[in-house]
Structures are given as C-alpha cells and as structure tokens.
Design an enzyme around this catalytic site. Structure first.
Site, PDB file in Angstrom:
ATOM      1  N   ASP A 138      25.691 -27.553   3.416  1.00  0.00           N
ATOM      2  CA  ASP A 138      25.655 -26.127   3.095  1.00  0.00           C
ATOM      3  C   ASP A 138      25.568 -26.042   1.574  1.00  0.00           C
ATOM      4  OD1 ASP A 138      26.180 -23.502   2.435  1.00  0.00           O
ATOM      5  OD2 ASP A 138      27.831 -23.268   3.852  1.00  0.00           O
ATOM      6  N   SER A 184       9.952 -17.124  -5.817  1.00  0.00           N
ATOM      7  CA  SER A 184       9.185 -16.127  -5.054  1.00  0.00           C
ATOM      8  C   SER A 184       8.406 -15.255  -6.027  1.00  0.00           C
ATOM      9  CB  SER A 184      10.135 -15.242  -4.246  1.00  0.00           C
ATOM     10  OG  SER A 184       9.436 -14.120  -3.733  1.00  0.00           O
ATOM     11  N   TYR A 226      18.092 -10.105  -3.102  1.00  0.00           N
ATOM     12  CA  TYR A 226      17.138 -11.217  -2.948  1.00  0.00           C
ATOM     13  C   TYR A 226      16.233 -11.330  -4.184  1.00  0.00           C
ATOM     14  CZ  TYR A 226      13.438 -14.157  -1.016  1.00  0.00           C
ATOM     15  OH  TYR A 226      12.521 -15.174  -0.813  1.00  0.00           O
ATOM     16  N   LYS A 241      15.882 -14.355  -7.039  1.00  0.00           N
ATOM     17  CA  LYS A 241      14.662 -15.107  -7.346  1.00  0.00           C
ATOM     18  C   LYS A 241      14.295 -14.979  -8.824  1.00  0.00           C
ATOM     19  CE  LYS A 241      14.092 -16.959  -3.358  1.00  0.00           C
ATOM     20  NZ  LYS A 241      14.203 -18.417  -3.175  1.00  0.00           N
TER      21      LYS A 241
HETATM   22  N1  LIG Z   1       8.778 -16.817   3.825  1.00  0.00           N
HETATM   23  C1  LIG Z   1       8.377 -16.196   2.721  1.00  0.00           C
HETATM   24  O1  LIG Z   1       7.560 -15.240   2.761  1.00  0.00           O
HETATM   25  C2  LIG Z   1       8.875 -16.669   1.385  1.00  0.00           C
HETATM   26  C3  LIG Z   1       8.216 -16.214   0.239  1.00  0.00           C
HETATM   27  C4  LIG Z   1       8.647 -16.650  -1.003  1.00  0.00           C
HETATM   28  C5  LIG Z   1       9.717 -17.517  -1.102  1.00  0.00           C
HETATM   29  N2  LIG Z   1      10.365 -17.931   0.027  1.00  0.00           N
HETATM   30  C6  LIG Z   1      11.490 -18.858  -0.147  1.00  0.00           C
HETATM   31  O2  LIG Z   1      11.206 -20.063   0.541  1.00  0.00           O
HETATM   32  C7  LIG Z   1      12.427 -20.713   0.890  1.00  0.00           C
HETATM   33  C8  LIG Z   1      12.387 -21.104   2.357  1.00  0.00           C
HETATM   34  O3  LIG Z   1      12.327 -19.927   3.133  1.00  0.00           O
HETATM   35  P1  LIG Z   1      11.627 -19.830   4.557  1.00  0.00           P
HETATM   36  O4  LIG Z   1      10.709 -18.690   4.502  1.00  0.00           O
HETATM   37  O5  LIG Z   1      11.150 -21.165   4.984  1.00  0.00           O
HETATM   38  O6  LIG Z   1      12.888 -19.357   5.413  1.00  0.00           O
HETATM   39  P2  LIG Z   1      13.531 -19.878   6.791  1.00  0.00           P
HETATM   40  O7  LIG Z   1      12.493 -20.245   7.760  1.00  0.00           O
HETATM   41  O8  LIG Z   1      14.548 -18.860   7.131  1.00  0.00           O
HETATM   42  O9  LIG Z   1      14.259 -21.225   6.329  1.00  0.00           O
HETATM   43  C9  LIG Z   1      15.324 -21.181   5.431  1.00  0.00           C
HETATM   44  C10 LIG Z   1      15.899 -22.581   5.297  1.00  0.00           C
HETATM   45  O10 LIG Z   1      16.974 -22.526   4.346  1.00  0.00           O
HETATM   46  C11 LIG Z   1      18.099 -23.163   4.929  1.00  0.00           C
HETATM   47  N3  LIG Z   1      19.353 -22.616   4.421  1.00  0.00           N
HETATM   48  C12 LIG Z   1      19.762 -21.320   4.384  1.00  0.00           C
HETATM   49  N4  LIG Z   1      21.008 -21.260   3.909  1.00  0.00           N
HETATM   50  C13 LIG Z   1      21.395 -22.537   3.644  1.00  0.00           C
HETATM   51  C14 LIG Z   1      22.592 -23.126   3.144  1.00  0.00           C
HETATM   52  N5  LIG Z   1      23.651 -22.382   2.806  1.00  0.00           N
HETATM   53  N6  LIG Z   1      22.629 -24.468   3.016  1.00  0.00           N
HETATM   54  C15 LIG Z   1      21.576 -25.225   3.353  1.00  0.00           C
HETATM   55  N7  LIG Z   1      20.419 -24.748   3.835  1.00  0.00           N
HETATM   56  C16 LIG Z   1      20.346 -23.402   3.977  1.00  0.00           C
HETATM   57  C17 LIG Z   1      17.961 -22.942   6.426  1.00  0.00           C
HETATM   58  O11 LIG Z   1      18.648 -23.994   7.097  1.00  0.00           O
HETATM   59  P3  LIG Z   1      20.021 -23.835   7.912  1.00  0.00           P
HETATM   60  O12 LIG Z   1      20.091 -22.417   8.414  1.00  0.00           O
HETATM   61  O13 LIG Z   1      19.877 -24.860   8.994  1.00  0.00           O
HETATM   62  O14 LIG Z   1      21.085 -24.176   6.937  1.00  0.00           O
HETATM   63  C18 LIG Z   1      16.454 -23.114   6.601  1.00  0.00           C
HETATM   64  O15 LIG Z   1      16.122 -24.473   6.734  1.00  0.00           O
HETATM   65  C19 LIG Z   1      13.543 -19.726   0.539  1.00  0.00           C
HETATM   66  O16 LIG Z   1      14.108 -20.072  -0.701  1.00  0.00           O
HETATM   67  C20 LIG Z   1      12.806 -18.399   0.438  1.00  0.00           C
HETATM   68  O17 LIG Z   1      13.477 -17.491  -0.399  1.00  0.00           O
HETATM   69  C21 LIG Z   1       9.958 -17.529   1.264  1.00  0.00           C
END
Ligand SMILES: NC(=O)c1ccc[n+]([C@@H]2O[C@H](COP(=O)([O-])OP(=O)(O)OC[C@H]3O[C@@H](n4cnc5c(N)ncnc54)[C@H](OP(=O)(O)O)[C@@H]3O)[C@@H](O)[C@H]2O)c1
Length: 252
Positions: free
Chosen positions: A63, A145, A161, A165
């Site tokens: 975590d 982001s 959020y 970022k």
């Molecule tokens: N999707 C988009 O449009 C987008 C755009 C720009 C940036 N991002 C960024 O990309 C990154 C990945 O996001 P995603 O879209 O792939 O989201 P996602 O599918 O919800 O995946 C999020 C990941 O973060 C992990 N996580 C969350 N809290 C955690 C904690 N306390 N400790 C360890 N792991 C943790 C989750 O794993 P567990 O729940 O198993 O811990 C999961 O593997 C994030 O930083 C997000 O802000 C996403």
C-alpha cells in the site's frame, strides 16, 4: 531496449489498468519486474495467463500510502535483487466527488493525497537508494496527468485529484533538480502526463464500457506502456522531463 535487458524495474499500481500494461510490456522486453499493489493476487492472476516472458514478473503486496508497507516492500526487493534500475510510479486513486460536498469527504481527500503524492515520494526515496546501490543508469517515470497542467471545467470529478497531479508535476522537477544537486548524472526523471486512458479508474461504474468508449477518443494502457519503452530507448544523456500523451481527437 537492449541496454535494459536483465535489469530490475518496480511498477506501483501493477494490479490493473495502466500499471498492468506497463508490467507486461517491460517483462516482454526482458526486464525483470516487481509489480506492487494492494491486490497483488491480481498480478499473479495475469502472470499465470500470460505464461513465460523474457523478463520475470514478481508480485508483492504494498500500500503505497502507508510508509511502513513501502519500507517492507522495498526491504523485500533489496533482499531479493540487491538493487534496482527503473521505477514507474503509477499507483493512483480518483473519486467522483467535490471538495465542497456536504457529505464528509475528508477520508477521500486524504486518500488521494497520501496515495498520489506521499506514496509516490515514499517509493521514490526507497527506489533511489536502491538505484544508487546499482551504480548504473536508472530511470524514474511518474505517471501524472494532463490535469496536472491545466484544469478543464469538470467540477464533479477533479476535486483533489487535479491538485494531486499538479503536485506530481512539481515533485518530478524537484527530484530532477535534487539528483543534479547530488551530482547524479545517471538517474533520469520523467513526468508522464496521459490524457484519457481506458481503465477502471476512467470508466463510470454504471455503463457498458464498450458502448461508453465507442464514440470517445481514448488511449489504451498499452499506448502508455509503449511511451515508457520510448523513454527507456532514448540515449542515456537525454532526460525527457515532461511528456504528454493524448488520444487523437481528445478535445481538452
Ligand atoms: N485512466 C486515465 O484516464 C488516466 C489518465 C491520466 C493519468 N492516470 C493515472 O494513471 C495511473 C493508473 O491509473 P489507471 O487508470 O490505470 O487506474 P486503475 O485501473 O484504477 O488502477 C489503479 C492502480 O493503482 C493501484 N493503487 C491504488 N491505490 C494504491 C495504493 N494505496 N497502494 C498501491 N497501489 C494502489 C491499484 O491497485 P490496488 O487497488 O490493487 O492497490 C491499481 O493497480 C494513476 O496514477 C492515474 O491517476 C490515469
């Protein structure tokens, strides 16, 4: 990618979405990867489906918002490998809410800041220590982001959020400067800012994802993974400090 074959990478938030895409891609390139997540069993599940890859994938429960959990995970990594070369700070959370909601949202506010900002810093501090032990080239990619640079009008979803970022953008540059100050010419830092990526985080829970995305410009996790490969392939004297990736047609 040849120079990274056999090296060790840590990917946080490896259990789903972008992190899963990055883990698979790095392992296919011959890099050994430790996938950190709270649901580390999800990493084991896709590793089983993926079968053997040139680089080995390991999973470990962590975590990132909990300093003790981060320290324990990196102790395990140090005991297993001695040192590391790559850190992808990808773990992140987002919630649909507003800062001014009447309901108590303080827990969510804390969760965003602890995960997206403090967690990234905790992991970076441990990772740089282990990169220095390697005395080799290293790379840190912070997944920020596009909302870490500009705020579109989305009052229902940006809450803490977007500020978190913005902090990732700033932390990335501060880290780059601190490494220079330490006369470290080997570890590069990139703030990678994706636009909309099709993952659980970005998909409303009450929709059919295929229908929802049918008319939207969106990246896939593999596109972000490809961008990480591009960063890794640059010559070691090149530090792309900021990189934005958007799907063609994204309006913001
Ligand atoms: N999707 C988009 O449009 C987008 C755009 C720009 C940036 N991002 C960024 O990309 C990154 C990945 O996001 P995603 O879209 O792939 O989201 P996602 O599918 O919800 O995946 C999020 C990941 O973060 C992990 N996580 C969350 N809290 C955690 C904690 N306390 N400790 C360890 N792991 C943790 C989750 O794993 P567990 O729940 O198993 O811990 C999961 O593997 C994030 O930083 C997000 O802000 C996403």
């Amino acid at each position: 990618m040849e120079k990274w074959i056999g090296k060790v990478a840590i990917v946080t938030g490896a259990s789903a979405g972008i992190g899963e895409g990055i883990v698979k891609s790095l392992a296919k390139s011959g890099i050994h990867v430790v996938g950190l997540a709270r649901r580390s069993e999800k990493v084991d599940e896709y590793v089983q489906q993926l079968g053997k890859t040139p680089g080995t994938i390991y999973s470990h429960k962590c975590d990132v918002s909990d300093l003790q959990s981060v320290k324990e995970a990196f102790k395990w990594i140090e005991e297993k490998f001695g040192f590391i070369h790559i850190l992808i700070n990808n773990a992140g959370v987002a919630y649909k809410m507003q800062i001014l909601d009447e309901a108590d949202v303080t827990e969510k506010i804390d969760s965003i800041l602890k995960t997206n900002v403090s967690g990234l810093v905790y992991c970076t501090r441990e990772a740089v220590r282990l990169m220095k032990k390697a005395d080799d080239y290293g790379m840190i990619v912070n997944v920020g982001s596009i909302v870490g640079h500009n705020i579109p009008f989305r009052p229902n979803s940006l809450n803490m959020y977007a500020p978190s970022k913005y902090a990732v953008t700033a932390v990335s540059e501060v880290l780059r400067q601190e490494l220079i100050n330490q006369n470290n010419q080997k570890i590069r830092v990139t703030n990678l800012s994706p636009g909309h990526v099709r993952t659980d985080m970005a998909t409303p829970s009450n929709v059919d994802p295929d229908e929802y995305y049918a008319t939207k410009s969106v990246l896939m996790p593999e596109d972000v993974a490809l961008t990480i490969n591009f960063l890794l392939e640059t010559p070691v004297h090149v530090n792309i400090s900021q990189l934005t990736i958007k799907p063609v047609g994204e309006q913001f």
